[in-house]
Enzyme design. Structure first.
Site, PDB file in Angstrom:
ATOM      1  N   HIS A 169     -21.131 -12.325 -17.912  1.00 60.17           N
ATOM      2  CA  HIS A 169     -19.746 -12.674 -18.217  1.00 60.17           C
ATOM      3  C   HIS A 169     -18.881 -12.503 -16.979  1.00 60.17           C
ATOM      4  O   HIS A 169     -19.190 -11.675 -16.118  1.00 60.17           O
ATOM      5  CB  HIS A 169     -19.180 -11.722 -19.288  1.00 60.17           C
ATOM      6  CG  HIS A 169     -19.653 -11.997 -20.682  1.00 60.17           C
ATOM      7  ND1 HIS A 169     -20.184 -11.016 -21.503  1.00 60.17           N
ATOM      8  CD2 HIS A 169     -19.636 -13.129 -21.424  1.00 60.17           C
ATOM      9  CE1 HIS A 169     -20.474 -11.541 -22.681  1.00 60.17           C
ATOM     10  NE2 HIS A 169     -20.161 -12.818 -22.655  1.00 60.17           N
ATOM     11  N   CYS A 256     -16.558  -4.335 -23.343  1.00 63.91           N
ATOM     12  CA  CYS A 256     -17.121  -5.163 -24.420  1.00 63.91           C
ATOM     13  C   CYS A 256     -17.121  -4.478 -25.775  1.00 63.91           C
ATOM     14  O   CYS A 256     -17.211  -5.144 -26.796  1.00 63.91           O
ATOM     15  CB  CYS A 256     -18.524  -5.613 -24.054  1.00 63.91           C
ATOM     16  SG  CYS A 256     -19.573  -4.273 -23.575  1.00 63.91           S
TER      17      CYS A 256
HETATM   18  C1  CIR Z   1     -24.901 -10.084 -25.184  1.00 65.81           C
HETATM   19  O1  CIR Z   1     -25.752 -10.523 -24.399  1.00 65.81           O
HETATM   20  O2  CIR Z   1     -24.122 -10.832 -25.775  1.00 65.81           O
HETATM   21  C2  CIR Z   1     -24.838  -8.580 -25.402  1.00 65.81           C
HETATM   22  N1  CIR Z   1     -26.141  -8.020 -25.321  1.00 65.81           N
HETATM   23  C3  CIR Z   1     -23.931  -7.923 -24.373  1.00 65.81           C
HETATM   24  C4  CIR Z   1     -22.507  -8.383 -24.494  1.00 65.81           C
HETATM   25  C5  CIR Z   1     -21.601  -7.688 -23.561  1.00 65.81           C
HETATM   26  N2  CIR Z   1     -20.283  -8.154 -23.785  1.00 65.81           N
HETATM   27  C6  CIR Z   1     -19.307  -8.071 -22.914  1.00 65.81           C
HETATM   28  O3  CIR Z   1     -19.500  -7.594 -21.819  1.00 65.81           O
HETATM   29  N3  CIR Z   1     -18.122  -8.541 -23.275  1.00 65.81           N
END
Ligand code: CIR
Length: 264
Positions: A169, A256
Site C-alpha cells: 500500500h 491499518c
Molecule cells: C492484506 O494483505 O490486505 C493484509 N494482510 C494486510 C493489510 C494491511 N493494511 C494496511 O496497511 N492498511
C-alpha cells in the site's frame, strides 16, 4: 479543507477484534503464520496504547469469514464530515465493506459509497491540505478517480500518486508525523510525491517502520525498529513503541488496524 484541527488530532477510533482465521491472512512473503495468541496480545496492546493517547475506541466483533478484517483501515475512509465506503482490491476482502457499513451509518450522518473501481484505505494518506491516493495492486486508477469525486462531495481535495513497485500500500511506506513532516522510505521519497513536506527517512533495513502512527501527542512506532524510534525521538517526537511482530507476518503496520477521526 473542512477541519481546522491538525489531521493527527483524533478523539475516536474503530478497531475490530482479530478472529482465529487471522493466522491465514494475506501476505506477500511467507514468513510463517502468526500465532493467534500473539495477534490478540498485540491488538489488545494497541487498543490500550491509543486509549491512553486520548481516544475513545469502538471495538467491533471478530469476523471468522474474513481473515484480514482486523485491518479496518482498508474498507472505509472516515473524516469529521463523513465516511466513504471503499471497494477493497483483494477479492477475499471485498465483503468487509458490507460488514463495516452499518457501524459507519450509525456513527456518521453522511456515508458515501465508492461507485466504481477498487481502492483500499491503506493507499490513502490524509494530510492537512489534501488526500493522497496511491495507485497500487489494490487501488486502481478508476477507483482513485471515483474516490476523488467522493472526497469532493465531503469538501476534500484528492490527488493521485504512484506507489513504489512491490509495496503493498502507499501508506506501507509513509506516515504523517505533523502538518509538514512525513516519515517515509528512500524508495518513496525518490518518487518526489512529498514536494512541500519535510521528509524523514527510515534507516535502511527498517523500511516497515515507515507506517508509524501519529495520534495526538505521541507517535507509535513498531518495536522491532529501534533506529527509527531513536531518529524520531532525536527530532523531538514523543515515541511509543508498539509490538507488531506477529501481525507484521501478514503485512500489517500500525495505521491499518484502525479507522480514526475527530468528532468534535
Ligand atoms: C492484506 O494483505 O490486505 C493484509 N494482510 C494486510 C493489510 C494491511 N493494511 C494496511 O496497511 N492498511
Amino acid at each position: 479543507m473542512a477541519s481546522t484541527y491538525p489531521v493527527y488530532r483524533f478523539d475516536s477510533f474503530i478497531v475490530r477484534t482479530p478472529s482465529s482465521s487471522v493466522v491465514n491472512g494475506l501476505r506477500a512473503d511467507d514468513r510463517g503464520n502468526p500465532t493467534y495468541a500473539g495477534v490478540l496480545a498485540e491488538h489488545a496492546a494497541y487498543i490500550h496504547a491509543v486509549s491512553r493517547a486520548g481516544v475513545e475506541v469502538t471495538v467491533l466483533p471478530p469476523l471468522e469469514a474474513f481473515p484480514d478484517s482486523i485491518f479496518v483501515e482498508d474498507p472505509a475512509l472516515v473524516f469529521p464530515e463523513g465516511a466513504i465506503l471503499l471497494r477493497p482490491g483483494a477479492p477475499t476482502r471485498a465483503g468487509e465493506t458490507a460488514e463495516i457499513a452499518p457501524v459507519l451509518k450509525r456513527l456518521f450522518s453522511s456515508v458515501l459509497d465508492l461507485p466504481r473501481g477498487y481502492a483500499d484505505g491503506g493507499d490513502v494518506l490524509t494530510t492537512q491540505n489534501s488526500v493522497m491516493i496511491g495507485l497500487s495492486a489494490r487501488t486502481n486508477r478508476e477507483g482513485a478517480e471515483a474516490l476523488i469525486e467522493s472526497l469532493a462531495r465531503l469538501g476534500r481535495k484528492g490527488e493521485i500518486v504512484e506507489t513504489p513497485k512491490d509495496v503493498l500500500h502507499f501508506k506501507t511506506d509513509c506516515s504523517l508525523l505533523d502538518e509538514e513532516t512525513v516519515l517515509t522510505t528512500e524508495r518513496l521519497e525518490r518518487s518526489g510525491v512529498f514536494k512541500g513536506f519535510r521528509t524523514l527517512l527510515v534507516p535502511a533495513g527498517e523500511e516497515a517502520a515507515a507506517n508509524a502512527l501519529r495520534v495526538n501527542d505521541v507517535v507509535f512506532v513498531g518495536s522491532d525498529y529501534p533506529r527509527t524510534a531513536e531518529l524520531l525521538a532525536a527530532k523531538g517526537y514523543d515515541v511509543v513503541p508498539l509490538r507488531t511482530t506477529e501481525i507484521g507476518k501478514i503485512d500489517a503496520g500500525l495505521s491499518c488496524m484502525s479507522l480514526r477521526w475527530r468528532r468534535g
